[in-house]
Write an enzyme that holds these catalytic residues in place. Sequence first.
Site, short mmCIF file in Angstrom:
data_model
loop_
_atom_site.label_atom_id
_atom_site.label_comp_id
_atom_site.label_asym_id
_atom_site.label_seq_id
_atom_site.Cartn_x
_atom_site.Cartn_y
_atom_site.Cartn_z
N ASP A 21 0.82 -1.22 0.00
CA ASP A 21 0.00 0.00 0.00
C ASP A 21 0.85 1.26 0.00
OD1 ASP A 21 -2.38 -1.65 0.33
OD2 ASP A 21 -1.78 -1.85 2.42
N LYS A 24 2.32 2.19 -5.19
CA LYS A 24 3.05 1.72 -6.38
C LYS A 24 2.28 2.03 -7.67
CE LYS A 24 3.33 -2.36 -4.46
NZ LYS A 24 3.04 -1.98 -3.07
N GLY A 48 -4.27 -4.21 -4.84
CA GLY A 48 -4.98 -3.19 -5.60
C GLY A 48 -4.10 -1.98 -5.82
N HIS A 49 -3.92 -1.59 -7.08
CA HIS A 49 -3.15 -0.39 -7.40
C HIS A 49 -4.12 0.69 -7.88
CE1 HIS A 49 0.84 -2.78 -8.04
NE2 HIS A 49 0.45 -2.71 -6.80
N GLN A 232 2.13 -5.79 -3.24
CA GLN A 232 2.39 -5.87 -1.80
C GLN A 232 3.72 -5.17 -1.46
OE1 GLN A 232 1.49 -9.18 -3.28
NE2 GLN A 232 -0.63 -8.89 -2.75
#
Length: 432
Positions: A21, A24, A48-49, A232
């Site tokens: 988180d 990225k 999730g990005h 991650q």
Amino acid sequence: MSIFNAKRNQVQVVLGTQWGDEGKGKIVDLLSEKADVVARYQGGPNAGHTVEFNGGKFILHQIPTGILREKVVCYIGNGLVVHPESLLDEIQALESKGVSVIPRLFISPNTHLILPFHRLIDRASEDAVNGEKIGTTGRGIGPAYADKANRTGLRVGDLFENPNWEQKIIQMVASKNVLLEKIYQVEAVDPQKTVETLKTFRSKIEPCVDDIAWRLRTDIRNGKSVIVEGAQGTLLDIDFGTYPFVTSSNTTVGGMCTGLGIGPRSIDKIIGLVKAYTTRVGNGPFPTELKGDLGERIRIIGGEFGATTGRPRRCGWFDAMVLRHAVQINDIDCLAITKLDVLDQLSEIQICVGYRLDGKMLTHFPSCATVLDRVEPVYETLPGWVESVTSIRKFGKLPRHARQYIKRIAQLAEKPVEIISVGPNRDSTILL
């Protein structure tokens, strides 16, 4: 050295240095402006990005962030585990917003698939734990990687190369249903429904399946600019993270080689992403966690809720011990600091510069989670800047105390800071 210098930085790896988180998505999107290829090497739909631009917000789970740049080709490497239905939903959601996906997305035939029973086993096994739970997302990641290691999984290529793949699925489901019904006492999976789902998936992604390792080697040989995207963060790595409170893949730079099929000498630059404070999702040790009102305040200001699950993230002060560990494990070249703006309202900011255990200072980051759970963080207190930095685009224009904070992080990491994010949008960025 410019981050956009493709000749000197042909292959750049972007990875997280904390518990994930770190932002990225935004940084990969930024770098993708001058890239030809963006390749992801590990993880699955548990990551999730998030990218924001032109008033829109995109949340990507399995598709590389470069898909949002219309000239970029994207690769899903064999190090991932892919959930067929989620991937199709993600493709449809992007295409409905005018993003061309299928002509620019390629998937390794060696990529393993997450099947319905993986998700059921994930949730049931977590519920069955008597002690402290891992805090899994329940997306089937661990069980899919377990089947991969056990050599019983299903790969994307099987759908095209194995004429008996449907029978294989039926046998797999039958075997897992015994576990689901007899051990976990949950509802069984319908084998025929699973087959039909995979038929739909197969027909949609057929043009996307290709040898990613071969494509990447060809791209590099032809001088194309490649961004390698991790998911991650370092502290969630299956080997070097806070085990067992980790993910099921290698999130560190070594995972790039095994997850894409290119060697370490191909890497020109490794960029470590670090949030201006620290967060983590799920259970496990977190030495600098703020459990009171201040932690909640940072969570609200920073919007610290999981992009995939919506779970609130635990928030704490910046931890230099975590960052130094990540720098060493990944051989990081430079840092990108994100969410500096979240600290705008604080009059004082603390930085953890070391750990004390049983009265003695530790010389390095502990490898055992039970030890990490016992350490006492040693803090330095720095003055806050108490003014907004969101509109600033040059380092020299930042408030003096903000510059001091950035410089202290670089000093503790012994690495230069090259990117500073001061807001969620693409242009809310300072390039050094």
